[in-house]
Write a protein that holds these residues in place. Sequence first.
Motif, PDB file in Angstrom:
ATOM      1  N   ILE A 193       0.840  -1.199   0.000  1.00  0.00           N
ATOM      2  CA  ILE A 193       0.000   0.000   0.000  1.00  0.00           C
ATOM      3  C   ILE A 193       0.878   1.253   0.000  1.00  0.00           C
ATOM      4  N   VAL A 194       0.219   2.398  -0.203  1.00  0.00           N
ATOM      5  CA  VAL A 194       0.825   3.689   0.094  1.00  0.00           C
ATOM      6  C   VAL A 194      -0.135   4.427   1.016  1.00  0.00           C
ATOM      7  N   HIS A 195       0.425   5.016   2.061  1.00  0.00           N
ATOM      8  CA  HIS A 195      -0.367   5.754   3.043  1.00  0.00           C
ATOM      9  C   HIS A 195      -0.095   7.242   2.867  1.00  0.00           C
ATOM     10  N   SER A 196      -1.152   8.039   2.809  1.00  0.00           N
ATOM     11  CA  SER A 196      -1.030   9.487   2.625  1.00  0.00           C
ATOM     12  C   SER A 196      -1.601  10.201   3.850  1.00  0.00           C
ATOM     13  N   PRO A 197      -0.798  10.427   4.881  1.00  0.00           N
ATOM     14  CA  PRO A 197      -1.316  11.084   6.091  1.00  0.00           C
ATOM     15  C   PRO A 197      -1.666  12.538   5.876  1.00  0.00           C
ATOM     16  N   ALA A 198      -1.134  13.156   4.846  1.00  0.00           N
ATOM     17  CA  ALA A 198      -1.438  14.554   4.541  1.00  0.00           C
ATOM     18  C   ALA A 198      -1.210  14.767   3.055  1.00  0.00           C
ATOM     19  N   ARG A 199      -1.778  15.836   2.557  1.00  0.00           N
ATOM     20  CA  ARG A 199      -1.643  16.151   1.140  1.00  0.00           C
ATOM     21  C   ARG A 199      -0.174  16.294   0.752  1.00  0.00           C
TER      22      ARG A 199
ATOM     23  N   PRO B 138       5.218   4.496   1.337  1.00  0.00           N
ATOM     24  CA  PRO B 138       4.955   3.089   1.018  1.00  0.00           C
ATOM     25  C   PRO B 138       4.900   2.240   2.277  1.00  0.00           C
ATOM     26  N   GLY B 139       4.178   1.136   2.202  1.00  0.00           N
ATOM     27  CA  GLY B 139       4.094   0.249   3.351  1.00  0.00           C
ATOM     28  C   GLY B 139       3.361  -1.027   3.022  1.00  0.00           C
ATOM     29  N   ARG B 140       3.015  -1.769   4.070  1.00  0.00           N
ATOM     30  CA  ARG B 140       2.296  -3.029   3.947  1.00  0.00           C
ATOM     31  C   ARG B 140       1.160  -3.059   4.953  1.00  0.00           C
ATOM     32  N   VAL B 141       0.102  -3.807   4.630  1.00  0.00           N
ATOM     33  CA  VAL B 141      -0.978  -4.041   5.572  1.00  0.00           C
ATOM     34  C   VAL B 141      -0.549  -5.168   6.503  1.00  0.00           C
ATOM     35  N   VAL B 142      -0.631  -4.916   7.804  1.00  0.00           N
ATOM     36  CA  VAL B 142      -0.278  -5.929   8.796  1.00  0.00           C
ATOM     37  C   VAL B 142      -1.508  -6.725   9.202  1.00  0.00           C
ATOM     38  N   LYS B 143      -2.563  -6.009   9.578  1.00  0.00           N
ATOM     39  CA  LYS B 143      -3.794  -6.661   9.988  1.00  0.00           C
ATOM     40  C   LYS B 143      -4.903  -5.625  10.031  1.00  0.00           C
ATOM     41  N   ALA B 144      -6.119  -6.084  10.217  1.00  0.00           N
ATOM     42  CA  ALA B 144      -7.269  -5.203  10.416  1.00  0.00           C
ATOM     43  C   ALA B 144      -7.898  -5.551  11.756  1.00  0.00           C
TER      44      ALA B 144
ATOM     45  N   HIS C  23      -4.164  -1.726  10.355  1.00  0.00           N
ATOM     46  CA  HIS C  23      -2.804  -1.637  10.878  1.00  0.00           C
ATOM     47  C   HIS C  23      -1.807  -1.754   9.732  1.00  0.00           C
ATOM     48  N   LEU C  24      -0.907  -0.760   9.631  1.00  0.00           N
ATOM     49  CA  LEU C  24       0.078  -0.713   8.560  1.00  0.00           C
ATOM     50  C   LEU C  24       1.484  -0.701   9.133  1.00  0.00           C
ATOM     51  N   SER C  25       2.423  -1.116   8.307  1.00  0.00           N
ATOM     52  CA  SER C  25       3.834  -0.932   8.601  1.00  0.00           C
ATOM     53  C   SER C  25       4.395  -0.045   7.501  1.00  0.00           C
ATOM     54  N   CYS C  26       4.745   1.198   7.843  1.00  0.00           N
ATOM     55  CA  CYS C  26       5.221   2.184   6.869  1.00  0.00           C
ATOM     56  C   CYS C  26       6.610   2.652   7.269  1.00  0.00           C
TER      57      CYS C  26
END
Length: 762
Positions: A634-640, A645-651, A657-660
Amino acid sequence: MSTEPPEETTENAGPGTPDEAADTSEPAATPETSEASPGTVPDAPAEAEGTEAEGGQTAGAGQVSEAEAELLAQRAERERIERRKAERQGPIEAGGKLSGTAADLLAAVRAVESGEKPAPAVFEEARPAPRQPAPEPVRPAPPVTAGQAPADGVVVAVREVLAQGGAPEALAVQAAGVLGEGAAQALRADPWQLLRVAGVRPEQADGFARALLGGEAGPDDGRRERAVTGWLLEQAATAGHTALEMSALTTALARQGVPDPEEAVQAAISDGDVLVFQDPLPETGTPAPRRDDAGDDADGAEEERPVRVLVALERYAMAEESLADGLARLINSVFQQDGSDAQWERAAASAGGSTGELIRAVAGHGLVLHTGGEASLAEPAALLRAARGLGLRAWAAVHTPVGRTRFAALLEAVTAEGTDPGETNTGETNAGVTAAGDEKAEDPGVATVAGLLSGAEGPGRDADGALLLDLLVVLDAPLLDVETAALVTESLPDGSRLLLAGDPGVLWSVGPGRVFADLLAARVCPQIASRRPDPGPLGELVSGIGVGELNQVAAPGREVVIVPVRDPGEAVHRTVQLVIDSVPRAIGVPAEETQVITPGHGGAVGTRALNAALKERLNPGPGRFGGFDPGDRIVHSPARGRTVPGRVVKAGADGLHLSCAGEAVVVPQERVEQSVRHGWALTAHQAMGNRWPAVVVVLPGDAVQALSRPWVYTAFSRADRHLSVVHGVEQALPRAVAEVPAKPRTTRLPVLLAPQVPAAAG
C-alpha cells in the motif's frame, strides 16, 4: 535498448481489469493532476496524487507522532466503528445504502481520491429573479488542527443537518473538521459552506442548499457566490496555482452560473474572503519615455508599467509572502561565527570540482540552490560532513522515509571514506575535518521535512521556536509547496544557511506553487549545477530526456527494455508478467522491489486496474477491510503531498494496521478510503522522492494527453537498476519529451522577492 521483455514467457492471458462502473466513462487513464494554465481554472476537483485532497498543511511544531495523530483525529468516530463491528464479516461497503442526491454527493467526494468523474449536476437553475442582496457572511469557528478530533456532539449535530439536506452522513467528520465547533450552525445558515469539504462540487452543494432553504436557494444568492469563488480558488491551488488572474476567475464564475462574476469577486474581496494584488508585468525591453532637462516627461506624461490583477485565497497569499520574507532574510543575513574563511576554503579545495564550488557558495551566502540528479547527492553529503567538521549544527531534510534512509547511508559512506565518493579530479582527503566529522558519526543528521517541522525528528527548537541548527540542506526541493517552504524558512534562526537541492527536471510539488523553479528563474542567490552525471544506460537515457531528447541507449545488461503493446488489455497482461516473472528471473529483482508507474488512477490501465490485477496474482484475498488484506502492498497518505509506502499488517476493531517505513500506523476505518491505496502501481507524483531497484512504466495508448517531459523524466528516473517501458503511445512519447514542458503555474514569489533582494546573483 532492448525491445523485448527480459526472457519473455509464453504465459496465457493474464488477469483482466476489474469491472469498475466508476471507470466506464473514462476514456483514458485519468491524468494524475489537473494543472491548469494561468488563464484557466479547473472545473472539477483535481486528482491529488493519491493524497488527501483537503489541502492539509504540514504539521506544526509540538504535534504528536503521525500514528497517534491519525488515531486522535478519528476518536470521535469510534462509536460508529463499534456499531458496525457486526458488518465486518463481509466486505465493507461504506455509503452503499445511499441513493439519489446523497449518493451523488458522496460519489463526488470520493472522486477526489478515486479519479472518477463527478456525479451529474443536481442544480436546477431557478427562473430569473431580482438579484438578492448578500447576507452577512457566515464565519464558522476555526477548524480543528492536526492531531485534534471533532467533539462527538459536533459530529452528531452535523450528521443531523446533512441528513436533512439529503447529504450522506459519512461527510459529518470531514465537515466538522473543516468548519469547527459551529459546523452545524454554519451549515444551516449557509449550506454552501459544504463546498469547503474536499470533493464536493457546486452542483452538489446547490442541491443540499435547496433541500434546506427551499425557494430561497438560487444562483444569485450571495452566500453561493462567495462559496463558489473560494471553491474555484481552492481548485486552482490543487492544480498548483497560488493565485489566479482576475479574468480567469470571473470566466470560471460565469461557467458556474454566477450572474455577475465581477460583483461576486468584489464582494468576496470586501468580505475578506480573498485578497487582490496588482503585480507588475515583466519588463518587455521597451525604452522608458524620454525626459527633458527639467525632469518632466518629453511627451508630457510618464508611462505607467502594466500590471496584472491577481486574486488569491488568504492562506496561500500569506504563505507566499511569508516565504519571500524568510528567503530575503536568509539572503541578506549576517552569519554567526562558524569557522574562518581559511577553514572553509581548505574544505572546498580538498573536495574540489563542483563539490568545492558548493562549499564555497554555502560559506558566503545564506541561500544557495544546487541542481543535479541522483549522483549529485554526494555533493550535499560532502558539504554536510565539511560543515560539521567546522563545528556547524548541520542537518539534511528529505521528503520521504525512503529518501532519509538512502541519504543517511550516503552520509555514512562519506564519513567512513573521508572523501567525497565519486570525485576523481583530486586525490586529496578532507583530513582537516575528519576528526570533527567522526564525532558526529553516531548522529546521521537526516530527517524528513514533516518530522523536522513537527519536532518528531531533527535537532529540536530553541525558546523562540527556531530550529537549533546553522545549516539546513533540503533535498528534492522541487517537492516543496509554498506552505511547507514557508514553514521551513520561518523555522530557521537568523544567521543560518539554507541549501535547496534537487533535480529541476522532475514534476513540481503536489501542493500550490513552484518554489524551486521560481527561485532558479529569479536568480536571487548562487546556483551550483553539479557536473556529476547519473551513470550507466539509465543515467544516459534520463539525461537526454531532461534536455528534450529521447535517445536510444545501449543497454548490454538489459538496464532498459521496451515492451510494445497494442491495447489496454495487453498492457495490463504484460505489466503483470514483467513484475511477477520476467524481471525477477532475468534481472534478479523480486516483485516486492519492483514498482509500477502509470499516468493516472482511472481508466483501463490506471493504478486501480493495475493494482487489482497485481493483487490477484501477488496477494489474493477478499479485501474484507475496505478492499485490503494482510500483506497487501500500500501507500499511506497522512497529509496532502505525502505518500509513504508500506504493507498491511492486519485489520482490527480500531482500524487498519500498517507498517510504513518501519513505523506502526493505525488508520481508522473512516480514514482508510481517503488515505490508503494499494501500492503495487503508483502515479509519478506518488512515486516522487522514492526510488526502486526496478521500475515498470506503463504508457497505454489512451494516456497521450497526460504525458509531458517532466512526467516522463520523473517516471523513468525512479529506477536504480532496471527500467521496463510498456509502450503503447507510439510517437506520442518522443513528442511529449521534445515538445510538452511543464504546465505553467501562476505564482507571485518572483515578484515578491524582487524588491527585497538588493542585487541578483549569478
